[in-house]
Design an enzyme around this catalytic site. Structure first.
Site, mmCIF file in Angstrom:
data_model
loop_
_atom_site.group_PDB
_atom_site.id
_atom_site.type_symbol
_atom_site.label_atom_id
_atom_site.label_comp_id
_atom_site.label_asym_id
_atom_site.label_seq_id
_atom_site.Cartn_x
_atom_site.Cartn_y
_atom_site.Cartn_z
ATOM 1 N N CYS A 65 0.689 -1.138 -0.010
ATOM 2 C CA CYS A 65 0.175 0.006 -0.008
ATOM 3 C C CYS A 65 0.768 1.133 -0.046
ATOM 4 O O CYS A 65 0.651 2.213 -0.876
ATOM 5 C CB CYS A 65 -0.871 0.072 1.287
ATOM 6 S SG CYS A 65 -2.022 -1.294 1.013
ATOM 7 N N HIS A 119 -1.310 6.539 2.359
ATOM 8 C CA HIS A 119 -1.230 5.412 3.419
ATOM 9 C C HIS A 119 -0.775 6.298 4.693
ATOM 10 O O HIS A 119 -1.203 5.849 5.738
ATOM 11 C CB HIS A 119 -0.267 4.117 3.080
ATOM 12 C CG HIS A 119 -0.465 2.987 3.950
ATOM 13 N ND1 HIS A 119 -1.562 2.174 4.156
ATOM 14 C CD2 HIS A 119 0.325 2.823 5.078
ATOM 15 C CE1 HIS A 119 -1.225 1.302 5.100
ATOM 16 N NE2 HIS A 119 -0.088 1.755 5.814
#
Length: 461
Positions: A65, A119
């Site tokens: 991510c 993220h």
């Protein structure tokens, strides 16, 4: 008179500027109807693809991510961002570079992020609307559903805390109770707020990230008996002994403590597809609001996953690999004046930033390392890249590896000298490593040279 003319001209230019809706779906690989998957229902994404351009060979630059998002939100490869884990900020290596949403804000756009976009939050990206996501909702729903439907799988304790072995379940809760429904609500409200001015809105949905949990109605649309499992779970299985240790990361996402049976693997695949169908329904709600507000014709829409996902290939249920499954991503782009269709040429997520600049008529920052896809959008015959390149640090061995995807081959090189080569024309499942075959010696040399040249070109000094 001059003031009035300038005001009118400025208003006309502003009104003509295309909006941008950037949809990022966590852990979404190419499991949708528009990408040819027969068992999943994704009418929202399918309709978007029908009016836009579907890139059939688009690839992430790092199948995790934070590194992936840092890459496409800066337009830089991981070697330049310096981000290879879930905690490092892109500002450590790139203190001054302007991120994609900030670039649009700096050029007069109303900007927002809803749900999971970055993220690790970026303190230098200051947008007009910044709405997070209540991730605890779905974890609570998972616990409730497991207790009701899978009581034998009790939470176990490891260094990272309590967790189930099988992190999937069908829930009796309505869609309105789930995190992605709230994200869609916030996105819809933000579109209403932004409707009178040019905007850039990034919307990050959570499913099908684990846990694979969704309303049971989405599970019921998938016939488990028709699901095809990868060769690892078929009669005869798959020989993994010749693969480098770095290639076979632990399965601590879906099956956290014990390897699945064949039936459990099929259950997990059904749950992933059900989660995909569920998030598609939320994507469809946002796209419908765009239509109702009469914004669709002047809005660029980009939809992608932050990376792909291994769904049992080589026995893997995870991201963080260099195989096709974890690095292949959906990429759909609609834009004013762009005719619908499909493109088979190679594309990379690092190309999204420069592409949006070109489509919106904005200057491209000098730091960008990607290449605009606008020529491919304009001309179906335009060629894609010669190679798509992905990076990985194996979570269990800490070895750095890279993969090069050409039109026909995937080359994988791990630190320490281990190399893999797959001819995807005849071996789409990546079962037969031909790296040491004499007939491939020249190709192997070219792959090594390409990788070395790429790393030299994109790495930070």
């Amino acid at each position: 008179m001059r003031f009035i003319l300038l005001f009118v001209l400025g208003y006309t230019l502003q009104a003509a500027a295309p909006n941008v809706l950037f949809i990022i779906v966590d852990d979404l690989t190419t499991t949708s109807g528009c990408y040819g998957h027969q068992s999943v229902r994704t009418p929202g994404m399918d309709a978007l693809a029908a009016r836009g351009v579907r890139f059939d060979r688009a690839y992430t630059q790092f199948a995790l991510c934070n590194p992936s998002r840092c890459s496409f939100l800066t337009g830089c490869y991981p070697e330049k961002t310096g981000v290879t884990d879930l905690t490092t900020s892109l500002r450590k290596a790139l203190p001054d570079e302007v991120t994609l949403p900030q670039h649009f804000k700096d050029h007069g756009y109303a900007t927002g992020r809803v749900g999971k976009v970055f993220h690790v939050p970026d303190p230098k990206t200051k947008l007009d609307v910044e709405l997070g996501s209540a991730l605890h909702r779905d974890n609570e729903i998972l616990t409730e559903a497991k207790t009701a439907n899978d009581p034998d799988d009790k939470p176990r304790t490891k260094t990272k805390g309590d967790g189930y072995n099988r992190t999937y379940a069908a829930s009796a809760r309505p869609a309105a109770d789930f995190t992605d429904d709230a994200i869609a609500d916030n996105a819809i409200a933000t579109l209403e707020q932004f409707k009178a001015k040019p905007f850039f809105l990034a919307v990050g949905f959570i499913r099908p990230h684990t846990p694979f949990v969704a309303p049971k109605s989405f599970f019921e649309t998938i016939d488990k008996t028709k699901l095809t499992l990868p060769p690892f779970y078929r009669d005869g299985g798959e020989d993994l002994t010749q693969l480098p240790k770095a290639s076979l990361r632990p399965n601590n996402n879906v099956f956290r403590y014990a390897a699945p049976t064949r039936d459990e693997a099929r259950d997990a695949l059904q749950a992933y597809l059900a989660s995909t169908s569920f998030v598609d329904s939320q994507i469809a709600r946002v796209l419908e609001k765009l239509r109702v507000l009469h914004l669709a014709e002047n809005t660029i829409v980009v939809l992608t996953g932050d990376h792909g996902y291994q769904l049992g290939e080589h026995g893997l249920w995870a991201k963080q690999t260099l195989f096709e499954g974890a690095n292949h991503v959906p990429l759909i782009i609609t834009a004013p004046g762009v005719k619908p269709g499909a493109r088979s040429g190679l594309a990379e997520q690092v190309d999204i930033y420069p592409t949006l600049c070109d489509l919106a008529g904005l200057p491209k920052p000098k730091h960008l390392q990607g290449r605009s896809l606008k020529p491919m959008l304009d001309d179906p015959a335009a060629k894609g890249k010669q190679v798509a390149i992905s990076t990985m640090i194996a979570p269990h061995t800490q070895q750095t590896g890279h993969s090069l995807r050409t039109d026909a081959f995937r080359y994988i090189a791990w630190a320490g000298g281990e190399e893999l080569l797959y001819d995807l024309r005849t071996d789409a499942d990546e079962l037969h490593n031909v790296a040491k075959q004499p007939a491939q010696a020249e190709r192997m040399t070219r792959m090594r040279e390409r990788l070395a040249a790429h790393l030299k070109a994109v790495s930070n000094p």
